[in-house]
Each structure stands twice: as C-alpha cells, then as structure tokens.
Design an enzyme around this catalytic site. Structure first.
Site, PDB file in Angstrom:
ATOM      1  N   HIS A 130       0.875  -1.172   0.000  1.00 46.44           N
ATOM      2  CA  HIS A 130       0.000   0.000   0.000  1.00 46.44           C
ATOM      3  C   HIS A 130       0.917   1.228   0.000  1.00 46.44           C
ATOM      4  O   HIS A 130       1.979   1.197   0.624  1.00 46.44           O
ATOM      5  CB  HIS A 130      -0.834   0.125   1.273  1.00 46.44           C
ATOM      6  CG  HIS A 130      -1.792  -0.991   1.547  1.00 46.44           C
ATOM      7  ND1 HIS A 130      -1.410  -2.160   2.135  1.00 46.44           N
ATOM      8  CD2 HIS A 130      -3.129  -1.083   1.357  1.00 46.44           C
ATOM      9  CE1 HIS A 130      -2.474  -2.942   2.288  1.00 46.44           C
ATOM     10  NE2 HIS A 130      -3.543  -2.318   1.817  1.00 46.44           N
ATOM     11  N   ASP A 133       2.111   2.052   3.447  1.00 44.99           N
ATOM     12  CA  ASP A 133       2.999   1.101   4.133  1.00 44.99           C
ATOM     13  C   ASP A 133       4.442   1.524   3.984  1.00 44.99           C
ATOM     14  O   ASP A 133       5.255   1.296   4.868  1.00 44.99           O
ATOM     15  CB  ASP A 133       2.990  -0.300   3.481  1.00 44.99           C
ATOM     16  CG  ASP A 133       1.654  -0.975   3.439  1.00 44.99           C
ATOM     17  OD1 ASP A 133       0.787  -0.615   4.233  1.00 44.99           O
ATOM     18  OD2 ASP A 133       1.489  -1.881   2.588  1.00 44.99           O
ATOM     19  N   GLU A 261     -11.059  -6.636  -4.527  1.00 45.32           N
ATOM     20  CA  GLU A 261     -10.924  -7.725  -3.551  1.00 45.32           C
ATOM     21  C   GLU A 261     -12.167  -7.769  -2.663  1.00 45.32           C
ATOM     22  O   GLU A 261     -12.365  -6.895  -1.813  1.00 45.32           O
ATOM     23  CB  GLU A 261      -9.667  -7.465  -2.712  1.00 45.32           C
ATOM     24  CG  GLU A 261      -9.361  -8.557  -1.711  1.00 45.32           C
ATOM     25  CD  GLU A 261      -8.060  -8.302  -0.954  1.00 45.32           C
ATOM     26  OE1 GLU A 261      -7.100  -7.779  -1.556  1.00 45.32           O
ATOM     27  OE2 GLU A 261      -8.018  -8.606   0.245  1.00 45.32           O
ATOM     28  N   GLU A 297      -9.516 -13.526  -1.668  1.00 45.12           N
ATOM     29  CA  GLU A 297      -8.735 -13.874  -0.462  1.00 45.12           C
ATOM     30  C   GLU A 297      -9.434 -14.977   0.322  1.00 45.12           C
ATOM     31  O   GLU A 297     -10.635 -14.893   0.612  1.00 45.12           O
ATOM     32  CB  GLU A 297      -8.548 -12.631   0.415  1.00 45.12           C
ATOM     33  CG  GLU A 297      -7.797 -12.951   1.704  1.00 45.12           C
ATOM     34  CD  GLU A 297      -7.321 -11.702   2.448  1.00 45.12           C
ATOM     35  OE1 GLU A 297      -6.867 -10.752   1.782  1.00 45.12           O
ATOM     36  OE2 GLU A 297      -7.421 -11.689   3.686  1.00 45.12           O
ATOM     37  N   ASP A 325      -5.221 -13.632  -2.800  1.00 50.40           N
ATOM     38  CA  ASP A 325      -4.552 -13.340  -1.538  1.00 50.40           C
ATOM     39  C   ASP A 325      -4.552 -14.635  -0.744  1.00 50.40           C
ATOM     40  O   ASP A 325      -5.593 -15.068  -0.223  1.00 50.40           O
ATOM     41  CB  ASP A 325      -5.259 -12.212  -0.774  1.00 50.40           C
ATOM     42  CG  ASP A 325      -4.697 -10.843  -1.149  1.00 50.40           C
ATOM     43  OD1 ASP A 325      -3.887 -10.770  -2.100  1.00 50.40           O
ATOM     44  OD2 ASP A 325      -5.065  -9.846  -0.500  1.00 50.40           O
ATOM     45  N   ASP A 338      -5.965 -13.889   9.072  1.00 47.12           N
ATOM     46  CA  ASP A 338      -4.818 -13.754   8.151  1.00 47.12           C
ATOM     47  C   ASP A 338      -3.672 -14.699   8.467  1.00 47.12           C
ATOM     48  O   ASP A 338      -2.512 -14.289   8.561  1.00 47.12           O
ATOM     49  CB  ASP A 338      -4.290 -12.301   8.167  1.00 47.12           C
ATOM     50  CG  ASP A 338      -5.171 -11.356   7.358  1.00 47.12           C
ATOM     51  OD1 ASP A 338      -5.938 -11.829   6.500  1.00 47.12           O
ATOM     52  OD2 ASP A 338      -5.078 -10.130   7.574  1.00 47.12           O
ATOM     53  N   ASP A 368      -1.115 -12.610   1.920  1.00 47.85           N
ATOM     54  CA  ASP A 368      -1.704 -11.567   2.769  1.00 47.85           C
ATOM     55  C   ASP A 368      -1.889 -12.215   4.143  1.00 47.85           C
ATOM     56  O   ASP A 368      -3.008 -12.521   4.568  1.00 47.85           O
ATOM     57  CB  ASP A 368      -3.036 -11.092   2.177  1.00 47.85           C
ATOM     58  CG  ASP A 368      -3.510  -9.804   2.842  1.00 47.85           C
ATOM     59  OD1 ASP A 368      -2.940  -9.434   3.874  1.00 47.85           O
ATOM     60  OD2 ASP A 368      -4.456  -9.187   2.324  1.00 47.85           O
TER      61      ASP A 368
HETATM   62  C1  XLS Z   1      -7.755  -6.769   4.311  1.00 50.97           C
HETATM   63  C2  XLS Z   1      -7.375  -6.941   2.921  1.00 50.97           C
HETATM   64  C3  XLS Z   1      -6.188  -6.082   2.483  1.00 50.97           C
HETATM   65  C4  XLS Z   1      -6.058  -6.011   0.993  1.00 50.97           C
HETATM   66  C5  XLS Z   1      -5.202  -4.887   0.519  1.00 50.97           C
HETATM   67  O1  XLS Z   1      -8.452  -7.581   4.895  1.00 50.97           O
HETATM   68  O2  XLS Z   1      -7.089  -8.291   2.710  1.00 50.97           O
HETATM   69  O3  XLS Z   1      -5.025  -6.603   3.026  1.00 50.97           O
HETATM   70  O4  XLS Z   1      -5.548  -7.180   0.487  1.00 50.97           O
HETATM   71  O5  XLS Z   1      -5.699  -3.653   0.890  1.00 50.97           O
HETATM   72 NI    NI Z   2      -6.086  -9.070   1.084  1.00 53.95          NI
HETATM   73 NI    NI Z   3      -7.838  -9.693   4.417  1.00 52.48          NI
END
Ligand code: XLS
Ligand code: NI
Ligand code: NI
Length: 472
Positions: A130, A133, A261, A297, A325, A338, A368
């Site tokens: 990001h 980041d 996403e 994800e 992800d 995560d 991720d």
């Molecule tokens: C949060 C999301 C984030 C995205 C990127 O839950 O997974 O990490 O992948 O902004």
């Molecule tokens: Ni993500």
């Molecule tokens: Ni996430």
C-alpha cells in the site's frame, strides 16, 4: 485485519518489546536484518532443515512450466514489515531490530532494505504494497506524494539490483480518520476527491515500478447503519471512482490489471464488496465487466460463509479470476485472522481452480498473512512463508496429478451425459418450452438421477493427493 501505515501500533511502540529491540539494534553493529539465514533452497521432502523447502523447487517444471511461474508468489509489505502484531487487547510484540519506529525517510529506506533482504533470502520473486505502508502521510497530499516518490525511487533501485517484481500496488483508503465513513463511498465529496487523488498517484507509482496489477480493497466501503447512509448513492459513487481509474489507466499507459478484492465485513459491519458474486453483479450493473477482475482472499471467503473454492469458481466462471490473496482463517471466529496458508488440502483445491482456468496472467499468490502474536521473532517471518510456499507447491503438484489422473473429471462429465442429448442441447440453447417438456414427461415415471457418489469421489481425491502420486 490489516494493520498498516499510521495505524501500525495501536499502543505506543515504546511500551513494547519492539522498543527494546530497536534500542538493541541501534547499539549493535549488525548490517543484515536476517543474519541467521543465507538463502532458503529446495532440499526435498526428507529434509529436517527448517530453513529449506520440501516441495517448492522454483525451476522444476510441472506440466511444462516452472513452479515459480505457476505460483507467482508475493510477500506483502504491510504484514511482513509494518505489522507489530499488536491486537485490540495487547501491545505489539514483533521484534523488528531494523525499524526505529519513526516516520523518518531514513527509516523507510532501511526498512525497504530489510524487505529486499527478506525477499532474496526467502526466494520470493514478487511483492505487494500500500502507498502508506512504504512512506508516511505528511501535512498535504503534495508533500506525501513527494516522500512516496522518494521511497519508490529506492524501491526501483532495489528491484533493479535484485530482479524482484511488483505483483500489485494499492492505496490505503481506510487507515486515516478522513476515511472513517468510506473513501469512494464517503458521504463527503472532498473525502471522495482525496481518495481519487490518492488512487491516481498510487496507480502512477505502481506503473513506474512495473506492477502487474493494482488492487481495490474497500475496507470501509460499507456502513454500520442505514440511518446515516444512502446505499444506492454510495454504490454509484464507488462505480464513478472505478470508471475514473479505468480512464486513468489508459492515460498512464498502464498495462497491468485492475482487481477488486471482495470482503463481507471488517472493519465495516456491512461491506459493499461482500463476495465474488456480489462484486460481479456490481461490475455488470455499472459497465465495468472486463475492465476490472477479482482478487480473491481465502479468509474473506471464510468470513462470507463460503469455501475458497466456491469463490474462485464463481470468479473463474465469469472469466474474472485475476489474483489470489493466499492466507487462511479459522471458522471458529468471525474475523480476518490472516494466517499463513499452511493447509495442503486447501492449497490443492485452490491450485485445481487456478490450473483449470489456465493459470495466472497478471495475478499471483500474494501471502496476505501475518504471524501469530506469539511468533514474534524475525525467524518466524521465514517459517510462515516457507510453510505457505511448500503448501502451494504441494498443491500445484497434487492438482496437476488430479488432472492427469482424470477420474474426477470423467465422473463429472458422466453425471451430465443426459444433457448431451438432443433434448438437453435444445433446452440449453433456449429452444424448448414448458409445454413441450410437459408433453415429454407427462406419461412417464421419472425416477432419481444417478448417485452423486460424493464419498467415492472424496476417496479418489484422497488417493491421488495423498497416496504418493501428488508428491514427487
Ligand atoms: C484486508 C485486505 C487487504 C487487501 C489490501 O483484509 O485483505 O489486506 O488485500 O488492501
Ligand atoms: Ni487481502
Ligand atoms: Ni484480508
């Protein structure tokens, strides 16, 4: 949950172990962030070396293509470099001796150096980030962009020297207080404008760094009460932002893909990009099909009450499976834990869909994922990634073996043979009517279909995946 940029530490870092570590770093003469490892290499399933791959052999080919090109692994900057592992009840625990906890540009550059050392030593070809980041937010957007450009220049030099590639970039449109009620869906037009300007620059930096993609994750594009939100208007605004991004992509000459996403909740109670089907409906409604595809994800699928495989197949069926992800969550709690995707069966199911849809073009497998709060040593960053990479390498081999075996595909085809008849084809092509179909079955006793035989199919899956053939 994602912890990034200004929000990295919920509690003052000076209160945590991290502060002691930073002081220790400053008093030491260490020049490497990860002096305990040279390079993680493939040693085969028999190895007892925790810093070696048992399955991931980057240049070994599966179905005529090197593993590294099938899997396109990426490490994410936010969890790897910016997550202090604090939680709502406890201070950060992560030991990050290379980071002095400040927003100074020198610290940003040193952190980037540690990251590239990590990518190199862990044999990871790509990364994601990001904007916030990698560089801090300053008093104005103009100043913020200037610092980001300075840090991005450093990234470009490190990428050039190491051959590492950018999988995707994104803008953090959820951490700063201005985005408390959304960015593209904010009820405040100035906030919307700021979000657009931020995306514009983040896309530009992504393009400059040769990114393969750009991601939109709408963490706060949602609401907690309809008493204060006009949902249809919010959705129309979000579509406007995306259309402007599509236009900007053309103007920039950015050849990468734009991904959305999906995630059903967290941090918002209700998020507009709930799941793959919801996002596809939104893209269709707003004329964005083919312009934006999906980044799916695993943990978000879990939160939406779906299997990851379901989400991937929904996206793939629409020709919109863009990227993944790669993490995993626990079904026992309702948040985005995560975790590193260490489950071999899950990785196999993911890779079955990836292979069936022809493989990644612009996308890849972005970890991720973050360590558990107790896994506070820098070594644990390696163990998380190694475990995830080995799981996906196993999954790739097992998925290829399932395809080569062919029994499951044959059983699926066989289950639909009645649809391959003249009648079936005519119905599929829209050439039948209720009246005709009623005439057809009116005087017949129509019995049950052939057995679904789910257990037999699961046993076949196990035999191919686990009984030796999925391994090398
Ligand atoms: C949060 C999301 C984030 C995205 C990127 O839950 O997974 O990490 O992948 O902004
Ligand atoms: Ni993500
Ligand atoms: Ni996430």
């Amino acid at each position: 949950p994602l912890v990034t940029g200004v929000q990295t530490c919920a509690l003052p870092i000076s209160a945590g172990i991290a502060a002691c570590a930073a002081a220790a770093w400053q008093n030491s003469r260490m020049t490497a962030a990860f002096p305990f490892v040279d390079r993680v290499r493939f040693e085969g399933p028999g190895t007892r070396n925790p810093f070696a791959f048992r399955h991931y052999d980057p240049d070994a080919t599966v179905d005529g293509k090197p593993m590294r090109d099938h899997l396109r692994f990426a490490a994410c900057y936010w969890h790897t470099m910016r997550n202090g592992l604090g939680d709502p009840f406890g201070m950060p625990t992560a030991l990050m001796p290379w980071d002095d906890g400040t927003d100074a540009v020198t610290n940003c550059l040193r952190r980037a150096d540690a990251f590239f050392e990590f990518l190199e030593k862990c044999s990871i070809d790509r990364f994601c980030f990001h904007d916030r980041d990698v560089a801090p937010e300053m008093a104005t957007l103009r100043e913020t962009n200037a610092v980001l450009d300075r840090v991005a220049e450093h990234f470009a030099a490190r990428m050039q020297a190491s051959g590492k590639r950018l999988l995707w970039g994104t803008a953090c449109l959820f951490a700063h207080p201005r985005y408390m009620s959304g960015a593209g869906t904010s009820p405040d037009v100035k906030v919307f404008a700021h979000a657009c300007a931020q995306v514009k620059h983040a896309m530009e930096v992504t393009h400059r760094l040769g990114g393969d993609g750009y991601v939109f994750w709408g963490g706060r594009e949602g609401y907690s009460s309809l008493l204060n939100r006009d949902m249809p208007r919010d959705l129309a605004h979000m579509a406007r932002l995306l259309h402007m991004a599509v236009d900007w992509k053309a103007e920039l000459g950015f050849r990468g893909a734009l991904f959305i996403e999906p995630k059903p909740r967290e941090p918002s109670v209700h998020q507009y990009d709930f799941d793959a089907a919801t996002v596809l409906g939104f893209l269709r409604e707003h004329g964005l099909v083919g312009k934006v595809t999906l980044n799916i994800e695993t943990n978000h699928a879990t939160l939406a009450g779906h299997e990851m495989e379901h989400e991937l197949r929904v996206a793939a069926a629409a020709g919109a499976l863009g990227s993944i992800d790669a993490n995993m969550g626990t079904p026992h709690c309702g948040w985005d834990t995560d975790q590193y995707p260490t489950d071999y069966a899950l990785a196999t199911r993911v890779m079955e869909v990836v292979l069936a849809s022809g493989g990644f073009v612009h996308g890849g497998l972005n970890f991720d994922a973050k360590r558990r709060r107790e896994s506070w040593r820098p070594e644990d960053l390696f163990h998380g990634h190694i475990a995830g990479m080995d799981a996906f390498a196993f999954g790739l081999k097992a998925a290829a073996a399932l395809r080569a075996d062919g029994r499951l595909a044959a059983a699926l085809r066989a289950r639909y043979t009645s649809w391959d008849s003249d009648l079936g084809r005519r119905i599929e092509q829209g050439g039948a009517s209720f009246t005709e179909l009623e005439r057809l079955v009116a005087d017949e006793h129509v019995g049950p279909p052939a057995s679904g035989a789910q257990e037999r199919l699961e046993d076949t899956w196990n035999a191919v995946v686990w009984d030796g053939r999925g391994r090398r």
